[in-house]
Design a protein around this motif. Structure first.
Motif, PDB file in Angstrom:
ATOM      1  N   ARG A   2      -3.371  -9.459  -5.181  1.00  0.00           N
ATOM      2  CA  ARG A   2      -4.334  -9.402  -3.441  1.00  0.00           C
ATOM      3  C   ARG A   2      -4.035 -10.831  -3.375  1.00  0.00           C
ATOM      4  O   ARG A   2      -4.393 -11.573  -3.836  1.00  0.00           O
ATOM      5  CB  ARG A   2      -5.397  -8.548  -3.760  1.00  0.00           C
ATOM      6  N   ASP A 196     -10.635 -10.131   6.252  1.00  0.00           N
ATOM      7  CA  ASP A 196     -10.461  -9.990   4.864  1.00  0.00           C
ATOM      8  C   ASP A 196     -12.391  -9.703   6.214  1.00  0.00           C
ATOM      9  O   ASP A 196     -12.535 -10.778   6.069  1.00  0.00           O
ATOM     10  CB  ASP A 196     -10.498 -10.775   4.033  1.00  0.00           C
ATOM     11  N   GLN A 217     -10.473  -5.033   4.043  1.00  0.00           N
ATOM     12  CA  GLN A 217      -9.500  -5.368   2.931  1.00  0.00           C
ATOM     13  C   GLN A 217      -8.273  -5.305   3.505  1.00  0.00           C
ATOM     14  O   GLN A 217      -7.376  -3.901   3.306  1.00  0.00           O
ATOM     15  CB  GLN A 217     -10.228  -5.197   1.770  1.00  0.00           C
ATOM     16  N   TRP A 219      -4.235  -5.818   1.343  1.00  0.00           N
ATOM     17  CA  TRP A 219      -4.220  -5.887   0.088  1.00  0.00           C
ATOM     18  C   TRP A 219      -2.446  -6.265   0.488  1.00  0.00           C
ATOM     19  O   TRP A 219      -1.639  -5.603   0.263  1.00  0.00           O
ATOM     20  CB  TRP A 219      -4.218  -5.104  -1.070  1.00  0.00           C
ATOM     21  N   ASP A 220      -1.458  -7.268  -0.379  1.00  0.00           N
ATOM     22  CA  ASP A 220      -0.231  -7.541  -0.411  1.00  0.00           C
ATOM     23  C   ASP A 220      -0.478  -7.617   1.755  1.00  0.00           C
ATOM     24  O   ASP A 220       0.880  -7.285   1.354  1.00  0.00           O
ATOM     25  CB  ASP A 220       0.500  -6.767  -1.127  1.00  0.00           C
ATOM     26  N   ALA A 224      -6.409  -2.268   3.003  1.00  0.00           N
ATOM     27  CA  ALA A 224      -6.705  -1.353   2.093  1.00  0.00           C
ATOM     28  C   ALA A 224      -8.212  -0.995   1.834  1.00  0.00           C
ATOM     29  O   ALA A 224      -8.051   0.749   1.553  1.00  0.00           O
ATOM     30  CB  ALA A 224      -6.796  -2.292   0.676  1.00  0.00           C
ATOM     31  N   ARG A 245      -6.775   1.715  -2.146  1.00  0.00           N
ATOM     32  CA  ARG A 245      -7.103   1.861  -3.739  1.00  0.00           C
ATOM     33  C   ARG A 245      -8.451   2.819  -4.480  1.00  0.00           C
ATOM     34  O   ARG A 245      -8.865   2.076  -5.528  1.00  0.00           O
ATOM     35  CB  ARG A 245      -6.857   0.284  -4.595  1.00  0.00           C
TER      36      ARG A 245
END
Length: 265
Positions: A2, A196, A217, A219-220, A224, A245
């Motif tokens: 992340r 974020d 959030q 992630w990559d 997410a 996740r």
């Protein structure tokens, strides 16, 4: 892995700091006020986080008022200066602070890296007459691993803009009674330029700050977490749209020490 905005801050990377050892011996407020002059080290913020205008619709519905910005005395200014020196002896940093509650300081450090400005916020609490930097829990993931984090950064942002936008960094500071004990607690809302977005809270009866309450959030580069949060009866009641996740464990989050039943069930 992340993308962590603050991990790219060169002002931090050039000053790696080992995990904090045992707290130093208590010092009286009188001795703290006798520290070196701080007029050149403590700068007034561009806009006090506690009074900043939220330039976006927050998905966090928290009842109550914005925290005030109380006056900084000699002991508070000395604590800000000491924090600035401790965290930035290599990279040139500037520091400022607001005092949202009598026993809390929200200290902001900021500095220039090539084509980038980095900001980070720390929470200090007055314990037995001295100001102590609060530790924060690591974020735990479904596989049991912990994300690499600096243990006492409550919010961090890096930006290529000359000034921090009003909807980035610490965008809201409030003082609701989160654990229903009749005393004000500290709640901080943080948003990064990448999207974020989260809450951190510090209870007046505990000498640490609690786990992160995620709103958004990435992630990559992919979303997410996407959730709205409403505070009710000692609980953060979540409306979860995305949790790829399984970090939110599908439910609401009870404030530490609260015994009321989950109002979302």
């Amino acid at each position: 892995m992340r993308r962590e905005s603050f991990m790219g801050l060169l002002l931090i990377a050039c000053n790696p700091r080992p995990p904090e050892a045992e707290a130093p011996a208590p010092k009286s407020e009188a001795s703290a006020s006798q520290a070196a002059p701080v007029a050149d080290a403590v700068h007034p913020p561009d806009a006090a986080p506690a009074k900043s205008v939220v330039a976006f619709e927050s998905p966090a519905k928290i009842p109550g008022e914005l925290a005030p910005n109380l006056e900084l005395g000699d002991a508070e200014r000395a604590a800000v200066t000491a924090t600035c020196k401790e965290l930035g002896p290599v990279a040139p940093l500037q520091c400022d602070a607001t005092r949202p509650l009598p026993d809390y300081l929200l200290v902001r450090l900021f500095g220039q890296a090539p084509s980038m400005t980095g900001y980070q916020w720390h929470v200090l609490k007055r314990i037995d007459g001295r100001w102590v930097r609060m530790e924060l829990p690591l974020d735990s993931f479904e596989d049991g691993a912990d994300a690499p984090r600096w243990p006492d950064i409550v919010c961090a942002v890096q930006t290529r803009e000359p000034k921090l936008a009003p909807d980035q960094g610490v965008v809201r500071v409030m003082h609701p009674d989160l654990n229903l004990d009749g005393r004000d607690d500290l709640l901080i809302e943080c948003r990064s330029p990448e999207g974020d977005h989260d809450l951190r809270y510090c209870l007046s009866n505990r000498n640490l700050c609690e786990e992160r309450v995620w709103l958004r959030q990435f992630w990559d580069g992919k979303l997410a977490i996407d959730a709205d949060v409403e505070f009710r009866d000692g609980w953060f009641v979540r409306t979860i749209r995305t949790d790829t996740r399984k970090q939110l464990k599908g439910g609401n989050l009870r404030v530490e020490g609260v015994t009321t039943p989950d109002p979302g069930r």
